[in-house]
Write an enzyme that holds these catalytic residues in place. Structure first.
Site, short mmCIF file in Angstrom:
data_model
loop_
_atom_site.label_atom_id
_atom_site.label_comp_id
_atom_site.label_asym_id
_atom_site.label_seq_id
_atom_site.Cartn_x
_atom_site.Cartn_y
_atom_site.Cartn_z
N ASP A 42 5.36 1.17 -10.17
CA ASP A 42 5.71 0.60 -8.87
C ASP A 42 6.98 1.23 -8.28
O ASP A 42 7.72 0.58 -7.55
CB ASP A 42 5.87 -0.93 -8.98
N ASP B 110 4.52 6.11 -7.58
CA ASP B 110 3.70 5.20 -6.77
C ASP B 110 3.63 5.77 -5.35
O ASP B 110 3.05 6.81 -5.13
CB ASP B 110 4.27 3.79 -6.80
N ASP C 221 6.40 2.74 1.29
CA ASP C 221 5.53 1.56 1.35
C ASP C 221 6.16 0.51 2.25
O ASP C 221 7.35 0.20 2.11
CB ASP C 221 5.30 0.97 -0.05
N ARG D 288 -3.75 8.28 2.07
CA ARG D 288 -2.80 7.33 2.66
C ARG D 288 -1.78 8.02 3.56
O ARG D 288 -0.58 7.93 3.33
CB ARG D 288 -2.09 6.50 1.58
#
Length: 336
Positions: free
Chosen positions: A119, A144, A148, A199
């Protein structure tokens, strides 16, 4: 001739404040505080970046040193901070920045590389953070995500950043159970996604305006819209490698709805190269209607998608070898 946005912000130190385009345009960072001089590359202690970021008062943080800061844990940034890497070359590695329940943050001209651990993101924005501008940063090779944005964080602009050597590049909205993420609003412009796998970004629930970005040689898809996302893709360049699917739609069920659905991507003026396949219709067949950015902000610096835009984006993104503005003297605090 291609025009770059906010071209005058390097004339003075604090000219960055409030000059973002898009949803993060109100971010002022440490405009109303003194200048803090980072004088050491150590992870913590007097004069360190961590020392500056934990302070509660507004600060405009600059660096008197160049080099690598090895972070042993996430570096939490408190509200009303500008982390201004102009004039030096600062690389953050090991862990990343965490923007948690904060507002008015500007992050400019830094490198992020080699974040390790479960993470671990380059820049993690959650929860409930707002008025954030990430500008001219280079990000690669984290375990990760690179950036984000989740858990009701909103009014964010990411501009002129370089993304490379990575899989799950940028996640906006982490889970279909997070229905509060309907508030998320993000602008991404003049960024270069260079061979990142997926992404660029992936979006749940939120409203995202993409313009004048260059995305090439992705590994699965370029942009993904899942549960209720609205993505307005405007004058971007999508250049396929082996994988040709530009837009992906994943069907998910919001926790407070009966039916599952995908998101919507509206493409306007985009350039699709090397066989990139464009479909701007959601997989569930809903009409292709999204928000329009003009509902939220009056203007943005937009160029047609072209070879000249491709060239200038590659030159202007990421960490830049630019001098620190000369008006740094005065209203300063030593890093101690």
């Amino acid at each position: 001739m291609t025009t770059l946005p906010y071209g005058d912000v390097d004339l003075s130190v604090r000219a960055l404040a409030g000059k973002a385009e898009g949803f993060g345009r109100f971010a002022i960072g440490g405009l109303n505080g003194p200048v803090f001089h980072v004088t050491t590359l150590t992870d913590d202690g007097p004069g360190s970046l961590r020392d500056a970021c934990r302070r509660k008062e507004p600060l405009w943080i600059v660096f008197d040193v160049s080099g690598t800061i090895q972070l042993s844990s996430y570096l939490s940034v408190s509200s009303y901070k500008t982390i201004d890497g102009r004039g030096q070359r600062i690389k953050l590695t090991g862990k990343g920045l965490r923007l948690k329940e904060c507002e008015h943050i500007i992050i400019c001209n830094l490198e992020f590389e080699g974040g390790r651990g479960h993470d671990v993101d380059g820049i993690q924005i959650k929860p409930n953070s707002k008025h954030i501008w990430i500008d001219r940063c280079s990000l690669r090779d984290y375990d990760d995500g690179l950036i984000d944005i989740t858990r009701q964080s909103t009014d964010i602009t990411i501009s002129r950043c370089y993304f490379a050597q990575h899989d799950k590049t940028m996640l906006i909205g982490a889970d279909p159970s997070h229905v509060g993420d309907r508030c998320i609003r993000v602008t991404i412009h003049h960024c270069f996604f260079d061979g990142t796998r997926q992404r660029q970004p992936r979006v749940r629930f939120g409203k995202v305006h993409l313009y004048n970005n260059y995305t090439r040689n992705w590994g699965i898809y370029a942009v993904c819209a899942s549960v209720e996302a609205e993505v307005y893709s405007q004058c971007n360049i999508y250049e396929a490698g082996q994988k040709k699917k530009t837009f992906e739609y994943y069907v998910e069920k919001a926790a407070d709805k009966e039916a599952a659905r995908a998101g919507i991507i509206r493409s306007e003026g985009d350039l699709f190269l090397n066989g990139a396949q464009m479909s701007s219709l959601a997989a569930t067949g809903e009409e292709c209607t999204t928000f329009h950015p003009s509902e939220y902000y009056p203007a943005w610096t937009l160029e047609p998608a072209s070879d000249s835009l491709k060239a200038i984006v590659q030159l202007c993104v990421g960490w830049q070898s630019i001098p620190r503005p000369a008006d740094i003297i005065g209203n300063s605090t030593a890093g101690k």
